[in-house]
Design an enzyme around this catalytic site. Structure first.
Site, PDB file in Angstrom:
ATOM      1  N   CYS A 181       0.821  -1.223   0.000  1.00 44.69           N
ATOM      2  CA  CYS A 181       0.000   0.000   0.000  1.00 44.69           C
ATOM      3  C   CYS A 181       0.850   1.266   0.000  1.00 44.69           C
ATOM      4  O   CYS A 181       0.353   2.347  -0.316  1.00 44.69           O
ATOM      5  CB  CYS A 181      -0.928   0.019   1.216  1.00 44.69           C
TER       6      CYS A 181
ATOM      7  N   ASN B 225     -10.261  -0.119   0.276  1.00 45.27           N
ATOM      8  CA  ASN B 225      -8.801  -0.007   0.321  1.00 45.27           C
ATOM      9  C   ASN B 225      -8.242  -0.576  -0.986  1.00 45.27           C
ATOM     10  O   ASN B 225      -8.293  -1.787  -1.207  1.00 45.27           O
ATOM     11  CB  ASN B 225      -8.290  -0.781   1.537  1.00 45.27           C
TER      12      ASN B 225
ATOM     13  N   HIS C  35      -3.061   7.381   2.638  1.00 45.55           N
ATOM     14  CA  HIS C  35      -3.514   6.088   2.112  1.00 45.55           C
ATOM     15  C   HIS C  35      -4.868   5.749   2.732  1.00 45.55           C
ATOM     16  O   HIS C  35      -5.054   5.844   3.954  1.00 45.55           O
ATOM     17  CB  HIS C  35      -2.478   5.005   2.442  1.00 45.55           C
TER      18      HIS C  35
HETATM   19  O1  UT7 Z   1      -3.653  -1.004   3.781  1.00 44.48           O
HETATM   20  C1  UT7 Z   1      -3.334  -1.616   4.995  1.00 44.48           C
HETATM   21  C2  UT7 Z   1      -4.180  -2.830   5.057  1.00 44.48           C
HETATM   22  N1  UT7 Z   1      -4.959  -3.137   6.165  1.00 44.48           N
HETATM   23  C3  UT7 Z   1      -5.639  -2.341   7.008  1.00 44.48           C
HETATM   24  O2  UT7 Z   1      -5.626  -1.150   7.003  1.00 44.48           O
HETATM   25  C4  UT7 Z   1      -6.481  -3.036   8.029  1.00 44.48           C
HETATM   26  C5  UT7 Z   1      -6.431  -2.444   9.383  1.00 44.48           C
HETATM   27  N2  UT7 Z   1      -7.326  -3.160  10.281  1.00 44.48           N
HETATM   28  C6  UT7 Z   1      -8.644  -3.050  10.225  1.00 44.48           C
HETATM   29  O3  UT7 Z   1      -9.169  -2.302   9.411  1.00 44.48           O
HETATM   30  C7  UT7 Z   1      -9.471  -3.835  11.206  1.00 44.48           C
HETATM   31  O4  UT7 Z   1      -8.618  -4.580  12.069  1.00 44.48           O
HETATM   32  C8  UT7 Z   1     -10.496  -4.790  10.534  1.00 44.48           C
HETATM   33  C9  UT7 Z   1     -11.590  -3.987   9.877  1.00 44.48           C
HETATM   34  C10 UT7 Z   1      -9.806  -5.688   9.515  1.00 44.48           C
HETATM   35  C11 UT7 Z   1     -11.147  -5.676  11.578  1.00 44.48           C
HETATM   36  O5  UT7 Z   1     -11.745  -4.872  12.566  1.00 44.48           O
HETATM   37  P1  UT7 Z   1     -11.451  -5.143  14.102  1.00 44.48           P
HETATM   38  O6  UT7 Z   1     -12.181  -4.124  14.838  1.00 44.48           O
HETATM   39  O7  UT7 Z   1      -9.962  -5.218  14.301  1.00 44.48           O
HETATM   40  O8  UT7 Z   1     -12.130  -6.548  14.299  1.00 44.48           O
HETATM   41  P2  UT7 Z   1     -11.506  -7.901  14.890  1.00 44.48           P
HETATM   42  O9  UT7 Z   1     -10.724  -8.611  13.861  1.00 44.48           O
HETATM   43  O10 UT7 Z   1     -10.892  -7.604  16.218  1.00 44.48           O
HETATM   44  O11 UT7 Z   1     -12.835  -8.695  15.171  1.00 44.48           O
HETATM   45  C12 UT7 Z   1     -13.792  -8.288  16.167  1.00 44.48           C
HETATM   46  C13 UT7 Z   1     -14.997  -9.181  16.061  1.00 44.48           C
HETATM   47  C14 UT7 Z   1     -14.645 -10.670  16.035  1.00 44.48           C
HETATM   48  O12 UT7 Z   1     -15.714 -11.360  16.673  1.00 44.48           O
HETATM   49  P3  UT7 Z   1     -15.558 -11.872  18.178  1.00 44.48           P
HETATM   50  O13 UT7 Z   1     -14.380 -12.801  18.176  1.00 44.48           O
HETATM   51  O14 UT7 Z   1     -15.316 -10.634  19.006  1.00 44.48           O
HETATM   52  O15 UT7 Z   1     -16.865 -12.523  18.451  1.00 44.48           O
HETATM   53  C15 UT7 Z   1     -14.651 -11.014  14.574  1.00 44.48           C
HETATM   54  O16 UT7 Z   1     -14.928 -12.371  14.337  1.00 44.48           O
HETATM   55  O17 UT7 Z   1     -15.663  -8.911  14.808  1.00 44.48           O
HETATM   56  C16 UT7 Z   1     -15.785 -10.141  14.071  1.00 44.48           C
HETATM   57  N3  UT7 Z   1     -15.694  -9.815  12.662  1.00 44.48           N
HETATM   58  C17 UT7 Z   1     -16.755  -9.482  11.928  1.00 44.48           C
HETATM   59  N4  UT7 Z   1     -18.068  -9.390  12.217  1.00 44.48           N
HETATM   60  C18 UT7 Z   1     -18.893  -9.010  11.233  1.00 44.48           C
HETATM   61  C19 UT7 Z   1     -14.574  -9.771  11.902  1.00 44.48           C
HETATM   62  N5  UT7 Z   1     -14.912  -9.420  10.660  1.00 44.48           N
HETATM   63  C20 UT7 Z   1     -16.243  -9.229  10.644  1.00 44.48           C
HETATM   64  C21 UT7 Z   1     -17.174  -8.855   9.658  1.00 44.48           C
HETATM   65  N6  UT7 Z   1     -18.478  -8.759   9.996  1.00 44.48           N
HETATM   66  N7  UT7 Z   1     -16.800  -8.581   8.389  1.00 44.48           N
END
Ligand code: UT7
Length: 319
Positions: free
Chosen positions: A111, A276, A246
């Site tokens: 990125c 993204n 970005h």
């Molecule tokens: O260009 C650089 C590339 N990457 C990035 O910029 C990504 C940076 N990170 C992020 O944007 C975030 O970490 C994400 C959007 C990818 C994920 O959000 P988060 O707040 O970090 O969620 P998490 O992975 O900690 O998950 C929290 C909960 C989990 O459930 P439990 O275990 O708490 O019950 C996940 O299973 O949310 C759940 N979850 C979802 N629920 C609904 C994860 N993805 C989803 C989803 N829909 N799409």
């Protein structure tokens, strides 16, 4: 001499993938995606490739710049999703636009790729080797996205953006960092369409990302590197007209705004519509800003990028 952006262009495929569409593919919903990422839609390729999108954005940027293709000395395409390994995407662009005098290369810094390509071009212009360059970010991320992984597939989109950059008087100060020891936080092993087709057989992987680690990394390092580049330029943060970041996640951008205590109006976003798009996100935003008439002479701008590598950097621009 430094390089000034004198023409911009961008392209996204026609096919829109909404949060509603994704909720039919994985266990997710519009509310969760919007709240955690700020994304409503993204564009996904059907017939396009990284090269075709790069070419379409380049044609528009060349048209906008009025620079003769024969006067382009360098073409750099930033991408982590080239169609093939050789020739590079930049060679396809060169052939299409007839820039026969240009030296061509692709770079992969995930990125951060567009910013790194921009900084490379600035170096060539500053040392007098290049007068006009074409810098493109183009990504076909949907080809390496696992659409069964809800924590990943909601973020990424496809598209391309291009800038024509010409030598002029001004100031551009840049900083770039890489930390290979943290590389495992964001990985993708497959590289070519053939690999993608045979992915299951070869056990090649899609993009794997530790979202929370990327989040922590970005919200710490991006404010730091912006402060670092402004300190090097001896410019106060209040003097900056626009921060062009970005577009990884709206929440990351909001954190950066808060941490730097800057006016959110100075930090334009378009992630809501495009998702993204990795190396394409900054030039897609620059093109939108250019077409909306946001750029004026003697502005002070900051561009900041971050992503896989891990890599992150910023450029201060005063032209
Ligand atoms: O260009 C650089 C590339 N990457 C990035 O910029 C990504 C940076 N990170 C992020 O944007 C975030 O970490 C994400 C959007 C990818 C994920 O959000 P988060 O707040 O970090 O969620 P998490 O992975 O900690 O998950 C929290 C909960 C989990 O459930 P439990 O275990 O708490 O019950 C996940 O299973 O949310 C759940 N979850 C979802 N629920 C609904 C994860 N993805 C989803 C989803 N829909 N799409």
């Amino acid at each position: 001499m430094v390089g000034k952006i004198v023409g911009t262009g961008s392209y996204v495929p026609d096919n829109v993938l909404t949060n509603e569409d994704l909720s039919k593919m994985v266990d997710t919903n519009d509310e969760w995606i919007l709240e955690r990422t700020g994304i409503k839609t993204r564009y996904i390729t059907e017939d396009d490739t990284t090269s075709s999108m790069a070419i379409k954005s380049a044609v528009k940027a060349m048209d906008d710049s009025k620079v003769d293709p024969m006067d382009i000395d360098m073409i750099i395409v930033a991408t982590l999703t080239p169609d093939v390994l050789v020739p590079s995407v930049s060679c396809y662009v060169q052939a299409h636009i007839g820039a026969r005098n240009a030296q061509c290369m692709d770079i992969n810094s995930a990125c951060t790729g567009f910013l790194m390509a921009y900084q490379i071009v600035q170096s060539y212009i500053q040392c007098g080797t290049v007068r006009n360059a074409l810098v493109i970010g183009s990504e076909n991320l949907s080809a390496i996205t696992d659409f069964t992984d809800r924590s990943n597939c909601i973020i990424f989109g496809d598209g391309a953006g291009a800038c024509v950059i010409s030598a002029t008087e001004g100031r551009v100060i840049s900083i770039m960092h890489t930390d290979g020891e943290r590389g495992k936080v964001l990985e993708a092993e497959s590289r070519t369409p053939k690999d993608w087709m045979e992915r299951e057989k070869k056990k090649l992987t899609y993009i794997r990302m530790d979202g929370q680690e990327v989040f922590k990394f970005a919200t710490k390092e991006v404010p730091n590197v912006i402060n670092e580049v402004l300190e090097k330029a001896k410019v106060n943060i209040e003097e900056i007209d626009y921060f062009i970041l970005h577009q990884a996640n709206k929440r990351i951008i909001d954190f950066i705004v808060k941490r730097l205590k800057i006016d959110a109006d100075k930090v334009p976003t378009n992630i809501e519509r495009f998702g993204n798009t990795s190396a394409a996100s900054i030039p897609l935003l620059i093109d939108e800003m250019n077409r909306a008439g946001k750029f004026k002479d003697a502005q002070k701008l900051v561009i900041a990028g971050f992503g896989g590598g891990l890599s992150w950097g910023a450029s201060y621009i005063e032209i």
